[in-house]
Structure formats: structure tokens, C-alpha cells
Design an enzyme around this catalytic site. Structure first.
Site, mmCIF file in Angstrom:
data_model
loop_
_atom_site.group_PDB
_atom_site.id
_atom_site.type_symbol
_atom_site.label_atom_id
_atom_site.label_comp_id
_atom_site.label_asym_id
_atom_site.label_seq_id
_atom_site.Cartn_x
_atom_site.Cartn_y
_atom_site.Cartn_z
ATOM 1 N N THR A 1 0.816 -1.220 0.000
ATOM 2 C CA THR A 1 0.000 0.000 0.000
ATOM 3 C C THR A 1 0.846 1.265 0.000
ATOM 4 O OG1 THR A 1 -1.731 -1.123 1.218
ATOM 5 C CG2 THR A 1 -1.755 1.256 1.321
ATOM 6 N N ASP B 1 1.687 -6.538 -4.467
ATOM 7 C CA ASP B 1 0.882 -6.599 -3.247
ATOM 8 C C ASP B 1 1.452 -7.789 -2.478
ATOM 9 O OD1 ASP B 1 -2.392 -5.943 -2.439
ATOM 10 O OD2 ASP B 1 -1.391 -7.676 -1.549
ATOM 11 N N SER B 2 1.586 -7.660 -1.172
ATOM 12 C CA SER B 2 2.289 -8.720 -0.446
ATOM 13 C C SER B 2 1.515 -10.035 -0.407
ATOM 14 C CB SER B 2 2.662 -8.255 0.962
ATOM 15 O OG SER B 2 1.554 -8.267 1.805
ATOM 16 N N SER B 3 0.267 -10.020 -0.844
ATOM 17 C CA SER B 3 -0.463 -11.290 -0.957
ATOM 18 C C SER B 3 0.158 -12.157 -2.048
ATOM 19 C CB SER B 3 -1.933 -11.033 -1.301
ATOM 20 O OG SER B 3 -2.483 -10.174 -0.347
ATOM 21 N N ASP C 1 0.135 -7.011 4.680
ATOM 22 C CA ASP C 1 -0.637 -8.255 4.799
ATOM 23 C C ASP C 1 0.228 -9.475 5.147
ATOM 24 O OD1 ASP C 1 -2.928 -6.861 4.272
ATOM 25 O OD2 ASP C 1 -3.150 -7.559 2.203
ATOM 26 N N THR D 1 2.460 -10.302 14.431
ATOM 27 C CA THR D 1 1.281 -10.788 13.711
ATOM 28 C C THR D 1 0.493 -9.557 13.274
ATOM 29 O OG1 THR D 1 1.145 -12.702 15.156
ATOM 30 C CG2 THR D 1 -0.861 -12.118 14.000
ATOM 31 N N THR E 1 -0.254 -22.483 19.044
ATOM 32 C CA THR E 1 -1.589 -22.071 19.496
ATOM 33 C C THR E 1 -2.235 -21.096 18.519
ATOM 34 O OG1 THR E 1 -2.873 -20.987 21.226
ATOM 35 C CG2 THR E 1 -0.597 -20.260 21.004
ATOM 36 N N GLN E 2 -3.554 -21.205 18.372
ATOM 37 C CA GLN E 2 -4.245 -20.236 17.509
ATOM 38 C C GLN E 2 -4.536 -18.932 18.249
ATOM 39 O OE1 GLN E 2 -8.604 -21.738 16.967
ATOM 40 N NE2 GLN E 2 -7.338 -23.389 16.240
ATOM 41 N N CYS E 3 -4.199 -18.857 19.542
ATOM 42 C CA CYS E 3 -4.300 -17.581 20.270
ATOM 43 C C CYS E 3 -3.150 -16.681 19.800
ATOM 44 C CB CYS E 3 -4.137 -17.795 21.773
ATOM 45 S SG CYS E 3 -5.386 -18.874 22.491
#
Ligand code: ASP
Length: 342
Positions: free
Chosen positions: A15, A59-61, A92, A167, A278-280
Site C-alpha cells: 500500500t 501486493d504482499s499477498s 498483509d 502478527t 496455538t491459535q491464540c
């Protein structure tokens, strides 16, 4: 005294350098010279800045292992000539790329700072200028003739983080990143305040070494209540699959059903590497704390401890590129290599 540092600014896309197509309203990557034109402040910074751009900014995707290697090689080829590096990248997937770079550079002795923005640099309310200017200042920080930061960092919205601890947590807020398991390396206010105790310390007597052989035969499997045996078996049976980041609940818990553990055990015996993360967004895997993680530990699932999913994916690809025995793989994965886990 801070000597004038030489910084290489590498533009990969994102961006920060995008422009709105007024016909469609879509943001797309554009010309790097135009980006520089929008920040005349760069000319008055105390550091000497050279710039380099990806021929086709992305784009970083659209980032992939080949792009990571391209960024790493660009830095490596210019390593001697510069005191620090700033990589402009879409937010991203910035945490993935920056984590990958942290593993690619063993014993890094200079700063590699990733940054980007939520609004294009040409936008009136842009966050790009502050992110870029402070990143350059951070990359140029020196003490006794040595760089203050000697690791891969990610700077966004007044905070410098250890990149492999970050993250992306928000698609709209200027504060787009978090590092819940590790304190910021620096904060920018009226003064730039460096958290010296938190910094990674390389061995300055040893050379920085580049590793670019990554194996991307990996996947992330996120647990969700209701996941069934056929799905898990199908996913883990993908031909050529070498490693899995298993995103479990809480402190590393997953269904304790026989079907689940039997499938995982069979795959591990066939040589598949499975890492428990962990997904936390904060906290750590502690296998054995609950009954629902005892089985995972017994069948040989590797503990990702408090690593992020982004860093786990990068570390998995990095170590799979080394062709280690399962036992050695487990020991090394469970060891902090670049400060990515506690
Ligand atoms: N889609 C953009 C990218 O990651 C978002 C950003 O740059 O913040 O490239």
C-alpha cells in the site's frame, strides 16, 4: 555520536507505494520514483540513502519463497556496502516475509527493518511517512561505531518489534501489528527509546551467513470444533507434504479422539513433521498441561511453544531445507534460533 550511516531502502510493493485507479477504485502498485517524490523529507535525513525497487512491485499477498530469496539476496549482495537495510513491504504478509528473512540470515550483524503503511504515501492522512522515516532512523542507529539493532525488525505505528514475533492484527487501524509474546525493541515518541535489554546480540566475531534453501511442502491446519476424520486424513495425505503447522486451541489442545491421534501418529511415523502452535495470538503451547494435549506429546508432535504461526511456517520451511533427522529436527525446532520463541 551517531556517524552518518549508509542505508539501502528496498521497495517490494504494498500500500505504501500504491495509487488509486480512479476508474475502478482499486489500489494497485505503482512507480517507486513517484513514491520518493512524495517524501522530500528523505533528503534532509542525516543518513545517506540509496534506493532499489523490485521491477514489478507487488501486493504482499503475492509474496512467495522466490520473492523472499530475492529480498535476501539483494541484502546479501549489498551487505558490506551498507550499515542498515529498510524493506518496504505490504503489511498483509509482512510478518511472514520478515520471519523468513530472520531465519535466512544467521548471525545477522546489521539491521534489516521492515515497514509499510495502511494508507498510500500520497494520501493526506497517510501513516507511511512516519513509518518510513523512523525506520530509516532506526536502521541508522549506531553506538560505538556498531549498529544498535542487529536483527530483523518490523516498525509500524511508533513501535519497533522483533519481526519474527509479530502478527498482523488489524486491517484498518494504523496500529496493525502486535507482538504479544515479546516486548517492543524500541518505541518512538518525542525521543526514540531503545529497549536495550530486549535486543538480539549477534556474535560480532563471526560472519553473517545466508541460508536460502527453503522447502515449501508445508501447510497450516487450523483446528475447529467439528473437523472430521476424512478431512484431516485427506489434508495430511497430500503427496509430497513434509511439514504441518497445527494450530491448536489455547495452550496446545486438540481433540483427544482416537481417530484424530491415530491419523497424526500414522503420518508422523511415515516421516511427516507436525508442529503444535496455538491459535491464540499470545501465550504458549504447553503439551501435557491438559488431557487434550497429552496424546499429541506422546505421538511425537513438536512443541512450537510461544512461536507465532507466521514464524512457525518460516522456521518449518527453513529447517525442512536442511534435511535433518526427525529427532534432530524436533530438538532444533524447539530451540530458539533467532529469538522467535522464549
Ligand atoms: N494489500 C497490501 C499488501 O499487503 C496491504 C498493505 O500494504 O498494507 O501488499
Amino acid at each position: 555520536m551517531n556517524k552518518k550511516a549508509k542505508i539501502l531502502l528496498i521497495y517490494t510493493g504494498g500500500t505504501i507505494g500504491m495509487i488509486k485507479d480512479y476508474g475502478t477504485g482499486v489500489l494497485k502498485a505503482f512507480n517507486f520514483d513517484e513514491l520518493l517524490h512524495n517524501i522530500p523529507e528523505l533528503k534532509i535525513l542525516e543518513h545517506e540513502i540509496d534506493t532499489l525497487s523490485f521491477e514489478d512491485p507487488i501486493d504482499s499477498s503475492n509474496m512467495n519463497v522466490a520473492c523472499w530469496v530475492k529480498i535476501a539476496n539483494t541484502i546479501h549482495d549489498n551487505f558490506k556496502a551498507y550499515d542498515g537495510f529498510v524493506v518496504l513491504h505490504g503489511s498483509d504478509t509482512m510478518s511472514y516475509t520478515a520471519s523468513a528473512l530472520s531465519f535466512m540470515f544467521e548471525n545477522l550483524t546489521k539491521p534489516i527493518i521492515f515497514t509499510g503503511s495502511q494508507l498510500p504515501i500520497g494520501d493526506l492522512r497517510t501513516d507511511a511517512k512516519e513509518n518510513l522515516i523512523t525506520s530509516i532512523q532506526i536502521a541508522g542507529l549506531q553506538k560505538n561505531g556498531k549498529p544498535v539493532i542487529s536483527e530483523v525488525g518490523l516498525y509500524f505505528e511508533y513501535k519497533l518489534y522483533r519481526a519474527n514475533r509479530t502478527t498482523k492484527i488489524n486491517a484498518e487501524h494504523f496500529q496493525a501489528f502486535a507482538s504479544l509474546n515479546y516486548e517492543p525493541l524500541a518505541e518512538s515518541g518525542v525521543y526514540l527509546s531503545v529497549n536495550y535489554n530486549a535486543l538480539w546480540r549477534p556474535n560480532r566475531r563471526q560472519k553473517t551467513k545466508l541460508h536460502t534453501n527453503f522447502n515449501n511442502e508445508v501447510l497450516v491446519l487450523k483446528m475447529f470444533p467439528g473437523v472430521n476424520a476424512a478431512t484431516v486424513d485427506h489434508i495430511l495425505s497430500k503427496p509430497g507434504l513434509k511439514g504441518v503447522v497445527l494450530e491448536t486451541y489455547g495452550s496446545g489442545n486438540a481433540p483427544s479422539d482416537d481417530w484424530f491421534l491415530d491419523i497424526l501418529k500414522k503420518k508422523i511415523l511415515e516421516g511427516l513433521i507436525i508442529v503444535n502452535v496455538t491459535q491464540c495470538i499470545g501465550g504458549s503451547v504447553v503439551m501435557g498441561q491438559y488431557e487434550t494435549s497429552v496424546g499429541l506429546k506422546e505421538i511425537g508432535v513438536i512443541s512450537g511453544k510461544d512461536i507465532s504461526t507466521e514464524a512457525a511456517v518460516a522456521k518449518l520451511m527453513y529447517l525442512l531445507g536442511k534435511e535433518l533427522s526427525p529427532k534432530v529436527f524436533k530438538t532444533i525446532f524447539e530451540t530458539s534460533l533467532r529469538g522467535e520463541m522464549s
